[in-house]
Write a protein that holds these residues in place. Sequence first.
Motif, short mmCIF file in Angstrom:
data_model
loop_
_atom_site.label_atom_id
_atom_site.label_comp_id
_atom_site.label_asym_id
_atom_site.label_seq_id
_atom_site.Cartn_x
_atom_site.Cartn_y
_atom_site.Cartn_z
N ARG A 180 0.95 -1.33 0.12
CA ARG A 180 -0.11 -0.12 -0.01
C ARG A 180 0.70 1.24 -0.02
O ARG A 180 0.30 2.34 -0.64
CB ARG A 180 -0.93 -0.09 1.11
N ALA A 181 1.98 1.42 0.64
CA ALA A 181 2.73 2.55 0.87
C ALA A 181 3.29 3.01 -0.55
O ALA A 181 3.40 4.12 -0.94
CB ALA A 181 4.04 2.31 1.65
N ALA A 182 3.45 2.11 -1.41
CA ALA A 182 3.82 2.51 -2.83
C ALA A 182 2.92 2.67 -3.83
O ALA A 182 2.94 3.07 -4.75
CB ALA A 182 4.66 1.23 -3.44
N MET A 183 1.62 2.42 -3.64
CA MET A 183 0.42 2.30 -4.23
C MET A 183 -0.25 3.85 -4.64
O MET A 183 -0.01 4.48 -3.32
CB MET A 183 -0.94 1.42 -3.83
N PRO A 184 -1.01 4.13 -5.66
CA PRO A 184 -1.49 5.56 -5.46
C PRO A 184 -2.47 5.44 -4.45
O PRO A 184 -3.06 4.50 -4.17
CB PRO A 184 -1.87 5.70 -6.93
N SER A 185 -2.85 6.65 -4.06
CA SER A 185 -4.06 6.82 -2.82
C SER A 185 -5.15 6.09 -3.17
O SER A 185 -5.77 5.57 -2.35
CB SER A 185 -4.07 8.31 -2.20
N TRP A 186 -5.85 6.32 -4.27
CA TRP A 186 -6.98 5.77 -5.07
C TRP A 186 -7.00 4.08 -4.72
O TRP A 186 -8.23 3.45 -4.52
CB TRP A 186 -7.59 6.15 -6.24
N MET A 187 -5.84 3.44 -4.92
CA MET A 187 -6.13 2.15 -4.79
C MET A 187 -5.46 1.74 -3.45
O MET A 187 -6.28 0.91 -2.90
CB MET A 187 -4.76 1.42 -5.64
#
Length: 198
Positions: A180-187
């Motif tokens: 999650r830390a690397a994902m864009p916020s919407w994901m």
Amino acid sequence: MTGLPSRILQRADEAAEGTLFCANALLHLAPRAAVDQALSRLARRGELMRICQGVYVRPVQTRFCLRPPSIGKVLASLSTLWGETIVPCGALAANSLGLTTQVPMRLVYLTSGPGRKLTFGRLIVELRHAPRWQLAAPHRPAGDAVRALSWLDSSEVAEGLHAIRSRLSPEDFRQLAELRAAMPSWMAEAVSAMVADA
């Protein structure tokens, strides 16, 4: 003495499917200009396939005809040769995870390196440069899930994640949550919501 093309071809016959042949790796056989010429000659005769500039592979002889080697095996070899991550694009990942039954018309893979086009006979495979988060967990179900979710519209991510969840083992889901830390916020928001409900 055996000619240079024959010696290269003998090596190609002994190599595993998807093994790459580049001039720099054959300089122990002859000077660079001679190796380049021999590789070109073998490609013109159809005994090697030129997949991109300076990179050749041996086609596979089947009972009926010659076919290109496995794309997956060649991409794994290219990944090692170039020191790049190469993974299926979001559409291919979505198809493999059951989010869509549509098979992409074009074969596109994501890479940490520059974009390129590879030729496998009549088939063109496109390598597209991608941001680091889309290359996360290469060749792992959690990484495929990230790429599949990136293919969806942001409004479809929660529903897509629910469908993907049943296909992930608990370990793979934990790995997806750790990404999650690397994902864009919407994901990341959709993944966080599912983690909270678990």
